[in-house]
Design an enzyme around this catalytic site. Structure first.
Site, PDB file in Angstrom:
ATOM      1  N   CYS A  69       6.467   6.676  -1.568  1.00 58.62           N
ATOM      2  CA  CYS A  69       6.489   5.451  -0.745  1.00 58.62           C
ATOM      3  C   CYS A  69       6.564   4.221  -1.655  1.00 58.62           C
ATOM      4  CB  CYS A  69       5.222   5.456   0.118  1.00 58.62           C
ATOM      5  SG  CYS A  69       4.703   3.869   0.759  1.00 58.62           S
ATOM      6  N   CYS A  72       3.938   1.532  -1.110  1.00 51.83           N
ATOM      7  CA  CYS A  72       2.631   1.980  -1.626  1.00 51.83           C
ATOM      8  C   CYS A  72       2.536   1.712  -3.121  1.00 51.83           C
ATOM      9  CB  CYS A  72       2.446   3.480  -1.406  1.00 51.83           C
ATOM     10  SG  CYS A  72       2.406   3.995   0.308  1.00 51.83           S
TER      11      CYS A  72
END
Ligand code: ZN
Length: 144
Positions: A69, A72
């Site tokens: 991600c 993230c």
């Protein structure tokens, strides 16, 4: 805050009693001598997640993230910074949802990053999407 709180050792999962007056002086685990309260996020896995969240008297903020991600990964430095800013009154932790599928499933983590605040062993609230350090700190302070 009471005079003594319970804090879980991120290394060995021992539940330590810590005098609140000593939170700032780097308390160490009575069992394994590791630092109990770190200014950096601790890593939670299936081995320590439940006891850590259930037995920590200090609020625990968990960043549910995944290695694939991009938001993230982009948020990781902000989360580290928020951990330092909230230290030692709030514990910040990270849980890799790619590794810890059971935890993510049980908590109904729909997307990453999701940041959840646990107080007294229960999830109080969560937000999703990447945030700045200042936003994370403000959100935590509003909710504890
Ligand atoms: Zn320990």
């Amino acid at each position: 805050m009471p005079d003594v709180i319970h804090a879980v050792c991120p290394q060995c999962r021992a539940v330590n009693r810590v005098q609140t007056g000593r939170l700032d002086s780097g308390p160490t685990c009575g069992k394994c001598q590791a630092p109990i309260l770190s200014p950096h996020p601790v890593t939670l896995t299936a081995a320590n997640f439940d006891v850590f969240v259930a037995k920590s008297d200090l609020p625990v903020v968990v960043d549910f993230w995944a290695p694939w991600c991009a938001p993230c990964r982009a948020m990781a430095p902000a989360f580290d910074q928020a951990a330092a800013m909230l230290h030692p009154r709030v514990i910040l932790a990270k849980c890799d949802t790619q590794e810890e599928l059971d935890i993510a499933d049980r908590l109904h983590i729909q997307g990453v990053p999701t940041i959840a605040l646990f107080v007294g062993g229960r999830e109080k609230t969560r937000i999703s999407g990447a945030r700045s350090a200042a936003d994370i700190v403000a959100w935590v302070r509003q909710n504890i």
